[in-house]
Write an enzyme that holds these catalytic residues in place. Structure first.
Site, mmCIF file in Angstrom:
data_model
loop_
_atom_site.group_PDB
_atom_site.id
_atom_site.type_symbol
_atom_site.label_atom_id
_atom_site.label_comp_id
_atom_site.label_asym_id
_atom_site.label_seq_id
_atom_site.Cartn_x
_atom_site.Cartn_y
_atom_site.Cartn_z
ATOM 1 N N VAL A 34 49.232 -19.486 75.914
ATOM 2 C CA VAL A 34 49.923 -19.470 77.218
ATOM 3 C C VAL A 34 49.372 -18.342 78.086
ATOM 4 O O VAL A 34 49.081 -18.512 79.268
ATOM 5 C CB VAL A 34 51.437 -19.254 77.010
ATOM 6 N N ASP A 35 49.196 -17.170 77.457
ATOM 7 C CA ASP A 35 48.738 -15.960 78.169
ATOM 8 C C ASP A 35 47.408 -16.256 78.862
ATOM 9 O O ASP A 35 47.231 -15.991 80.061
ATOM 10 C CB ASP A 35 48.578 -14.841 77.127
ATOM 11 N N SER A 123 56.169 -17.233 70.502
ATOM 12 C CA SER A 123 55.794 -16.815 69.138
ATOM 13 C C SER A 123 55.392 -17.953 68.211
ATOM 14 O O SER A 123 55.048 -17.685 67.052
ATOM 15 C CB SER A 123 56.921 -16.011 68.451
ATOM 16 N N THR A 124 55.416 -19.208 68.684
ATOM 17 C CA THR A 124 55.133 -20.326 67.750
ATOM 18 C C THR A 124 53.664 -20.706 67.709
ATOM 19 O O THR A 124 53.286 -21.681 67.064
ATOM 20 C CB THR A 124 55.945 -21.584 68.152
ATOM 21 N N GLY A 125 52.826 -19.973 68.402
ATOM 22 C CA GLY A 125 51.380 -20.279 68.367
ATOM 23 C C GLY A 125 50.661 -19.235 67.535
ATOM 24 O O GLY A 125 50.828 -19.173 66.311
#
Ligand code: APR
Length: 173
Positions: A34-35, A123-125
């Site tokens: 995402v970042d 946090s799920t990646g």
């Protein structure tokens, strides 16, 4: 009036919302997932704002569980809210930190008077948090913490697995 919780399968950087939440790292200087997508599509303004935050309030970076807002640059939003999720650990229960990401991001959104807030599955990646547990925690925290003026919290899920996990978490009531 309860805050509406909606699910979308898609790319958070293509969403229109008042605030888009970034799954950042503590450096606030970009990354992958995402970042990376937010900085790529949002443009250099976002990184410049993050650098300014590092130079002023967050000299040591943004701690896990905290949230801070910047411009959304070229994204179809007014703000990006950067939050740093915990890395999943089998030894240590970091659930409170993950819940804090949602809670503090909602508090920042309310301060900004954002009405619509889009979250990724924090946090799920790269940080490897199991999807079902992360989804349950995210939905529970948003149900507990979302208040006006936030009218809609939209979870933007990048794949079917994540979408299914959040669907189950919502249905679990
Ligand atoms: N839109 C929506 N969701 C996305 C997108 C996107 N464009 N890209 C990835 N995702 C999903 C992933 O599939 C995962 O389910 O967002 C979730 C979070 O994944 P990551 O972006 O890897 O974030 P996280 O697990 O919190 O790890 C953060 O990764 O990118 C680096 O700098 C970041 O160090 C930080 C770490």
């Amino acid at each position: 009036m309860d805050t509406r919780i909606t699910l979308v399968l898609g790319d958070i950087t293509r969403q229109h919302a008042d605030a888009l939440v970034n799954a950042a790292n503590s450096s606030l200087l970009g990354g992958g997932g995402v970042d990376g997508a937010i900085h790529r599509r949002g443009g250099p303004e976002i990184l410049a704002a993050c650098r300014a935050l590092r130079a002023s309030h967050y000299g040591k970076g943004l701690p896990a569980g905290r949230a801070v807002a910047t411009t959304a640059g070229r994204l179809d939003a007014r703000w990006v809210i950067h939050t740093v999720g915990p890395v999943h650990s089998a030894e240590e229960d970091r659930s409170a930190l993950l819940a804090s990401c949602y809670r503090t991001s909602l508090a920042v959104a309310a301060e900004l008077e954002a009405r619509t807030v889009a979250f990724p599955a924090i946090s799920t990646g790269i940080f490897r948090w199991p999807l079902d547990d992360a989804a349950r925690l995210a939905v529970r925290t948003v149900r507990e913490q979302a208040t006006p003026p936030v009218e809609e919290v939209r979870f933007v899920l990048f794949d079917e697995d994540a979408y299914g996990a959040f669907t189950r978490a919502l249905a679990a009531g």
